[in-house]
Design a protein around this motif. Structure first.
Motif, PDB file in Angstrom:
ATOM      1  N   ILE A   1      42.916  38.085  40.441  1.00 31.07           N
ATOM      2  CA  ILE A   1      43.665  37.299  39.460  1.00 31.07           C
ATOM      3  C   ILE A   1      44.786  36.585  40.193  1.00 31.07           C
ATOM      4  CG2 ILE A   1      45.079  37.312  37.366  1.00 31.07           C
ATOM      5  CD1 ILE A   1      43.675  39.905  36.536  1.00 31.07           C
ATOM      6  N   LEU A   2      44.908  35.285  39.928  1.00 34.14           N
ATOM      7  CA  LEU A   2      46.007  34.473  40.442  1.00 34.14           C
ATOM      8  C   LEU A   2      46.944  34.116  39.299  1.00 34.14           C
ATOM      9  CD1 LEU A   2      44.033  31.813  42.531  1.00 34.14           C
ATOM     10  CD2 LEU A   2      45.009  33.970  43.345  1.00 34.14           C
TER      11      LEU A   2
ATOM     12  N   GLY B   1      38.850  35.173  39.350  1.00 34.07           N
ATOM     13  CA  GLY B   1      37.721  34.766  40.176  1.00 34.07           C
ATOM     14  C   GLY B   1      37.090  35.943  40.881  1.00 34.07           C
ATOM     15  N   SER B   2      35.989  35.666  41.566  1.00 38.81           N
ATOM     16  CA  SER B   2      35.326  36.679  42.387  1.00 38.81           C
ATOM     17  C   SER B   2      34.806  35.994  43.645  1.00 38.81           C
ATOM     18  CB  SER B   2      34.182  37.355  41.620  1.00 38.81           C
ATOM     19  OG  SER B   2      33.245  36.409  41.159  1.00 38.81           O
ATOM     20  N   THR B   3      34.675  36.768  44.703  1.00 38.16           N
ATOM     21  CA  THR B   3      34.279  36.216  45.995  1.00 38.16           C
ATOM     22  C   THR B   3      33.771  37.317  46.912  1.00 38.16           C
ATOM     23  OG1 THR B   3      35.042  34.878  47.871  1.00 38.16           O
ATOM     24  CG2 THR B   3      36.614  36.442  46.963  1.00 38.16           C
ATOM     25  N   ARG B   4      33.041  36.916  47.930  1.00 36.60           N
ATOM     26  CA  ARG B   4      32.630  37.856  48.978  1.00 36.60           C
ATOM     27  C   ARG B   4      33.694  37.954  50.078  1.00 36.60           C
ATOM     28  NH1 ARG B   4      27.232  35.557  48.030  1.00 36.60           N
ATOM     29  NH2 ARG B   4      25.911  37.265  47.332  1.00 36.60           N
ATOM     30  N   ASP B   5      34.551  36.942  50.187  1.00 41.72           N
ATOM     31  CA  ASP B   5      35.545  36.891  51.266  1.00 41.72           C
ATOM     32  C   ASP B   5      36.900  36.503  50.671  1.00 41.72           C
ATOM     33  OD1 ASP B   5      37.151  36.288  53.468  1.00 41.72           O
ATOM     34  OD2 ASP B   5      35.522  35.304  54.568  1.00 41.72           O
ATOM     35  N   LEU B   6      37.712  37.505  50.358  1.00 45.24           N
ATOM     36  CA  LEU B   6      38.991  37.256  49.691  1.00 45.24           C
ATOM     37  C   LEU B   6      39.947  36.438  50.557  1.00 45.24           C
ATOM     38  CD1 LEU B   6      40.645  37.714  47.114  1.00 45.24           C
ATOM     39  CD2 LEU B   6      41.490  39.839  48.157  1.00 45.24           C
ATOM     40  N   ASP B   7      40.023  36.726  51.842  1.00 50.58           N
ATOM     41  CA  ASP B   7      40.930  35.973  52.718  1.00 50.58           C
ATOM     42  C   ASP B   7      40.574  34.487  52.744  1.00 50.58           C
ATOM     43  OD1 ASP B   7      42.446  38.206  53.422  1.00 50.58           O
ATOM     44  OD2 ASP B   7      41.186  38.657  55.154  1.00 50.58           O
ATOM     45  N   ARG B   8      39.300  34.191  52.913  1.00 50.07           N
ATOM     46  CA  ARG B   8      38.870  32.788  52.937  1.00 50.07           C
ATOM     47  C   ARG B   8      39.160  32.109  51.603  1.00 50.07           C
ATOM     48  NH1 ARG B   8      35.021  30.486  50.521  1.00 50.07           N
ATOM     49  NH2 ARG B   8      33.879  32.412  50.122  1.00 50.07           N
ATOM     50  N   ARG B   9      38.832  32.815  50.513  1.00 49.44           N
ATOM     51  CA  ARG B   9      39.024  32.229  49.184  1.00 49.44           C
ATOM     52  C   ARG B   9      40.496  31.959  48.902  1.00 49.44           C
ATOM     53  NH1 ARG B   9      37.265  28.758  45.906  1.00 49.44           N
ATOM     54  NH2 ARG B   9      37.038  29.364  43.751  1.00 49.44           N
ATOM     55  N   MET B  10      41.363  32.869  49.324  1.00 54.00           N
ATOM     56  CA  MET B  10      42.799  32.672  49.106  1.00 54.00           C
ATOM     57  C   MET B  10      43.309  31.503  49.940  1.00 54.00           C
ATOM     58  SD  MET B  10      43.376  34.567  46.666  1.00 54.00           S
ATOM     59  CE  MET B  10      44.997  33.848  46.596  1.00 54.00           C
ATOM     60  N   THR B  11      42.809  31.361  51.151  1.00 52.06           N
ATOM     61  CA  THR B  11      43.181  30.212  51.981  1.00 52.06           C
ATOM     62  C   THR B  11      42.814  28.919  51.265  1.00 52.06           C
ATOM     63  OG1 THR B  11      42.946  31.476  54.023  1.00 52.06           O
ATOM     64  CG2 THR B  11      42.806  29.076  54.210  1.00 52.06           C
TER      65      THR B  11
ATOM     66  N   LEU C   1      48.497  35.414  44.382  1.00 54.63           N
ATOM     67  CA  LEU C   1      47.568  36.511  44.153  1.00 54.63           C
ATOM     68  C   LEU C   1      48.361  37.670  43.561  1.00 54.63           C
ATOM     69  CD1 LEU C   1      44.693  37.705  44.545  1.00 54.63           C
ATOM     70  CD2 LEU C   1      45.467  38.482  46.798  1.00 54.63           C
ATOM     71  N   VAL C   2      48.018  38.086  42.326  1.00 51.23           N
ATOM     72  CA  VAL C   2      48.777  39.138  41.659  1.00 51.23           C
ATOM     73  C   VAL C   2      47.976  40.412  41.433  1.00 51.23           C
ATOM     74  CG1 VAL C   2      50.448  37.579  40.588  1.00 51.23           C
ATOM     75  CG2 VAL C   2      48.315  38.123  39.378  1.00 51.23           C
ATOM     76  N   TRP C   3      46.644  40.343  41.586  1.00 55.07           N
ATOM     77  CA  TRP C   3      45.810  41.533  41.413  1.00 55.07           C
ATOM     78  C   TRP C   3      44.472  41.290  42.086  1.00 55.07           C
ATOM     79  CZ3 TRP C   3      41.027  42.523  39.242  1.00 55.07           C
ATOM     80  CH2 TRP C   3      40.721  43.859  39.012  1.00 55.07           C
ATOM     81  N   PHE C   4      43.906  42.341  42.669  1.00 50.89           N
ATOM     82  CA  PHE C   4      42.556  42.251  43.227  1.00 50.89           C
ATOM     83  C   PHE C   4      41.929  43.637  43.260  1.00 50.89           C
ATOM     84  CE2 PHE C   4      45.506  42.636  46.731  1.00 50.89           C
ATOM     85  CZ  PHE C   4      44.961  43.622  47.523  1.00 50.89           C
ATOM     86  N   MET C   5      40.608  43.648  43.240  1.00 44.21           N
ATOM     87  CA  MET C   5      39.866  44.904  43.301  1.00 44.21           C
ATOM     88  C   MET C   5      38.605  44.689  44.118  1.00 44.21           C
ATOM     89  SD  MET C   5      38.475  47.158  40.140  1.00 44.21           S
ATOM     90  CE  MET C   5      37.159  48.324  40.394  1.00 44.21           C
ATOM     91  N   GLU C   6      38.381  45.578  45.054  1.00 44.82           N
ATOM     92  CA  GLU C   6      37.175  45.520  45.871  1.00 44.82           C
ATOM     93  C   GLU C   6      36.024  46.200  45.136  1.00 44.82           C
ATOM     94  OE1 GLU C   6      35.918  46.361  50.498  1.00 44.82           O
ATOM     95  OE2 GLU C   6      37.565  47.507  49.633  1.00 44.82           O
ATOM     96  N   THR C   7      34.853  45.598  45.217  1.00 40.59           N
ATOM     97  CA  THR C   7      33.648  46.164  44.622  1.00 40.59           C
ATOM     98  C   THR C   7      32.572  46.265  45.702  1.00 40.59           C
ATOM     99  OG1 THR C   7      32.782  44.008  43.946  1.00 40.59           O
ATOM    100  CG2 THR C   7      34.190  45.164  42.356  1.00 40.59           C
ATOM    101  N   SER C   8      31.500  46.966  45.383  1.00 38.29           N
ATOM    102  CA  SER C   8      30.480  47.188  46.397  1.00 38.29           C
ATOM    103  C   SER C   8      29.567  45.991  46.624  1.00 38.29           C
ATOM    104  CB  SER C   8      29.644  48.424  46.052  1.00 38.29           C
ATOM    105  OG  SER C   8      29.063  48.268  44.778  1.00 38.29           O
ATOM    106  N   HIS C   9      29.407  45.133  45.606  1.00 42.42           N
ATOM    107  CA  HIS C   9      28.566  43.946  45.789  1.00 42.42           C
ATOM    108  C   HIS C   9      29.020  42.833  44.856  1.00 42.42           C
ATOM    109  CE1 HIS C   9      26.332  45.030  42.133  1.00 42.42           C
ATOM    110  NE2 HIS C   9      26.333  46.265  42.607  1.00 42.42           N
ATOM    111  N   ILE C  10      28.591  41.610  45.152  1.00 41.26           N
ATOM    112  CA  ILE C  10      29.059  40.427  44.432  1.00 41.26           C
ATOM    113  C   ILE C  10      28.670  40.456  42.956  1.00 41.26           C
ATOM    114  CG2 ILE C  10      27.106  38.948  45.039  1.00 41.26           C
ATOM    115  CD1 ILE C  10      30.843  37.893  44.801  1.00 41.26           C
ATOM    116  N   GLY C  11      27.527  41.030  42.625  1.00 43.07           N
ATOM    117  CA  GLY C  11      27.129  41.126  41.220  1.00 43.07           C
ATOM    118  C   GLY C  11      28.123  41.936  40.400  1.00 43.07           C
TER     119      GLY C  11
END
Length: 97
Positions: free
Chosen positions: A6-7, A17-27, A46-56
């Motif tokens: 969440i931004l 949003g969701s992404t496979r690469d948080l650093d790239r997406r934030m850039t 960037l105010v919140w984020f959560m890692e998940t096991s897969h993009i789905g």
């Protein structure tokens, strides 16, 4: 690995949003190239984020958060998980009249 995030935008709105690469997406977001929505509402934070096991899974969580109210998103961002059930949308039935 994938991420849901969440931004907080410059106008006070939230972007989920969701992404496979948080650093790239934030850039991309910080450069104003993340999405049409955020590029018109700079700066973003960037105010919140959560890692998940897969993009789905990340995408499913993103879709779920899109349906949440602003107060419920703010409780999540603040880590106030105890408030989340009370902020769920209430459904009323005709028997409640």
């Amino acid at each position: 690995m994938a991420w849901t995030y969440i931004l907080r935008c410059g106008d006070g709105s939230y972007y989920v949003g969701s992404t496979r690469d948080l650093d790239r997406r934030m850039t991309e977001h910080y450069a104003g190239m993340g999405s049409a929505y955020t590029s018109d509402r700079m700066p973003v934070e960037l105010v919140w984020f959560m890692e998940t096991s897969h993009i789905g899974e990340a995408y499913a969580l993103e879709r779920k958060l899109h349906g949440w109210s602003r107060p419920k998103r703010e409780a999540l961002i603040a880590g106030r998980f105890d408030l989340l059930p009370g902020l769920a949308k209430r459904r009323t039935s005709s028997s409640d009249d």
